[in-house]
Motif scaffolding. Structure first.
Motif, PDB file in Angstrom:
ATOM      1  N   ALA A  19       2.338   7.338   6.254  1.00  0.00           N
ATOM      2  CA  ALA A  19       3.069   6.959   7.465  1.00  0.00           C
ATOM      3  C   ALA A  19       4.402   7.698   7.554  1.00  0.00           C
ATOM      4  O   ALA A  19       4.822   8.098   8.649  1.00  0.00           O
ATOM      5  CB  ALA A  19       3.291   5.446   7.494  1.00  0.00           C
ATOM      6  N   SER A  20       5.032   7.906   6.411  1.00  0.00           N
ATOM      7  CA  SER A  20       6.289   8.652   6.384  1.00  0.00           C
ATOM      8  C   SER A  20       6.077  10.102   6.829  1.00  0.00           C
ATOM      9  O   SER A  20       6.870  10.642   7.612  1.00  0.00           O
ATOM     10  CB  SER A  20       6.882   8.601   4.979  1.00  0.00           C
ATOM     11  OG  SER A  20       8.040   9.390   4.908  1.00  0.00           O
ATOM     12  N   TRP A  21       5.023  10.725   6.323  1.00  0.00           N
ATOM     13  CA  TRP A  21       4.718  12.109   6.726  1.00  0.00           C
ATOM     14  C   TRP A  21       4.374  12.174   8.206  1.00  0.00           C
ATOM     15  O   TRP A  21       4.804  13.091   8.915  1.00  0.00           O
ATOM     16  CB  TRP A  21       3.567  12.676   5.900  1.00  0.00           C
ATOM     17  CG  TRP A  21       3.958  12.994   4.493  1.00  0.00           C
ATOM     18  CD1 TRP A  21       3.520  12.368   3.359  1.00  0.00           C
ATOM     19  CD2 TRP A  21       4.857  14.011   4.058  1.00  0.00           C
ATOM     20  NE1 TRP A  21       4.103  12.930   2.252  1.00  0.00           N
ATOM     21  CE2 TRP A  21       4.934  13.943   2.659  1.00  0.00           C
ATOM     22  CE3 TRP A  21       5.629  14.957   4.712  1.00  0.00           C
ATOM     23  CZ2 TRP A  21       5.739  14.798   1.901  1.00  0.00           C
ATOM     24  CZ3 TRP A  21       6.424  15.809   3.964  1.00  0.00           C
ATOM     25  CH2 TRP A  21       6.463  15.725   2.582  1.00  0.00           C
ATOM     26  N   ASP A  47       7.482  12.011  10.216  1.00  0.00           N
ATOM     27  CA  ASP A  47       8.159  13.318  10.203  1.00  0.00           C
ATOM     28  C   ASP A  47       7.530  14.279  11.210  1.00  0.00           C
ATOM     29  O   ASP A  47       8.238  14.990  11.938  1.00  0.00           O
ATOM     30  CB  ASP A  47       8.103  13.951   8.813  1.00  0.00           C
ATOM     31  CG  ASP A  47       9.007  13.272   7.801  1.00  0.00           C
ATOM     32  OD1 ASP A  47       9.860  12.455   8.208  1.00  0.00           O
ATOM     33  OD2 ASP A  47       8.858  13.561   6.596  1.00  0.00           O
ATOM     34  N   ILE A  48       6.219  14.295  11.239  1.00  0.00           N
ATOM     35  CA  ILE A  48       5.498  15.169  12.178  1.00  0.00           C
ATOM     36  C   ILE A  48       5.796  14.753  13.611  1.00  0.00           C
ATOM     37  O   ILE A  48       6.086  15.591  14.483  1.00  0.00           O
ATOM     38  CB  ILE A  48       3.983  15.139  11.896  1.00  0.00           C
ATOM     39  CG1 ILE A  48       3.706  15.777  10.533  1.00  0.00           C
ATOM     40  CG2 ILE A  48       3.209  15.845  13.007  1.00  0.00           C
ATOM     41  CD1 ILE A  48       2.312  15.486   9.997  1.00  0.00           C
ATOM     42  N   ALA A  49       5.753  13.445  13.886  1.00  0.00           N
ATOM     43  CA  ALA A  49       6.012  12.937  15.232  1.00  0.00           C
ATOM     44  C   ALA A  49       7.423  13.260  15.698  1.00  0.00           C
ATOM     45  O   ALA A  49       7.664  13.446  16.896  1.00  0.00           O
ATOM     46  CB  ALA A  49       5.767  11.429  15.283  1.00  0.00           C
ATOM     47  N   ALA A  50       8.363  13.369  14.749  1.00  0.00           N
ATOM     48  CA  ALA A  50       9.753  13.689  15.084  1.00  0.00           C
ATOM     49  C   ALA A  50       9.971  15.186  15.249  1.00  0.00           C
ATOM     50  O   ALA A  50      11.089  15.640  15.498  1.00  0.00           O
ATOM     51  CB  ALA A  50      10.680  13.142  13.998  1.00  0.00           C
ATOM     52  N   ASP A  85       0.843  -1.199   0.000  1.00  0.00           N
ATOM     53  CA  ASP A  85       0.000   0.000   0.000  1.00  0.00           C
ATOM     54  C   ASP A  85       0.882   1.254   0.000  1.00  0.00           C
ATOM     55  O   ASP A  85       1.270   1.759   1.050  1.00  0.00           O
ATOM     56  CB  ASP A  85      -0.928  -0.013   1.207  1.00  0.00           C
ATOM     57  CG  ASP A  85      -1.970   1.079   1.177  1.00  0.00           C
ATOM     58  OD1 ASP A  85      -1.765   2.098   0.476  1.00  0.00           O
ATOM     59  OD2 ASP A  85      -3.000   0.925   1.845  1.00  0.00           O
ATOM     60  N   ALA A  86       1.207   1.731  -1.194  1.00  0.00           N
ATOM     61  CA  ALA A  86       2.108   2.882  -1.329  1.00  0.00           C
ATOM     62  C   ALA A  86       1.524   4.146  -0.707  1.00  0.00           C
ATOM     63  O   ALA A  86       2.266   4.947  -0.128  1.00  0.00           O
ATOM     64  CB  ALA A  86       2.430   3.118  -2.800  1.00  0.00           C
ATOM     65  N   ASP A  87       0.214   4.334  -0.805  1.00  0.00           N
ATOM     66  CA  ASP A  87      -0.413   5.521  -0.207  1.00  0.00           C
ATOM     67  C   ASP A  87      -0.275   5.507   1.305  1.00  0.00           C
ATOM     68  O   ASP A  87       0.031   6.526   1.926  1.00  0.00           O
ATOM     69  CB  ASP A  87      -1.887   5.622  -0.599  1.00  0.00           C
ATOM     70  CG  ASP A  87      -2.083   5.939  -2.069  1.00  0.00           C
ATOM     71  OD1 ASP A  87      -1.191   6.576  -2.677  1.00  0.00           O
ATOM     72  OD2 ASP A  87      -3.127   5.552  -2.604  1.00  0.00           O
TER      73      ASP A  87
END
Length: 64
Positions: A51-53, A56-59, A44-46
């Motif tokens: 999840a990557s974004w 980033d926000i969580a970091a 599931d590429a979407d």
């Protein structure tokens, strides 16, 4: 917001709903994570992109 409207939801409408859902999954802990994982396909590429974004926000990144 109704589920059928997800495909046309703007970021401003969708973000608060996603935020609340992610917080609730966090409250549910592993049980919430397992329920979400059951819905996600391996390719599931979407989901992977989202999840990557979120990571980033969580970091602490991606602030306006």
């Amino acid at each position: 917001m109704n589920i059928p409207n997800l495909d046309t939801a703007s970021p401003e409408v969708l973000a608060p709903i996603l935020h609340a859902a992610i917080q609730r999954l966090g409250q549910l802990g592993r049980t919430g994570a397992v329920a979400l994982a059951a819905l996600v396909e391996d390719d599931d590429a979407d989901f992977d992109e989202a999840a990557s974004w979120i990571a980033d926000i969580a970091a602490g990144g991606l602030r306006a």
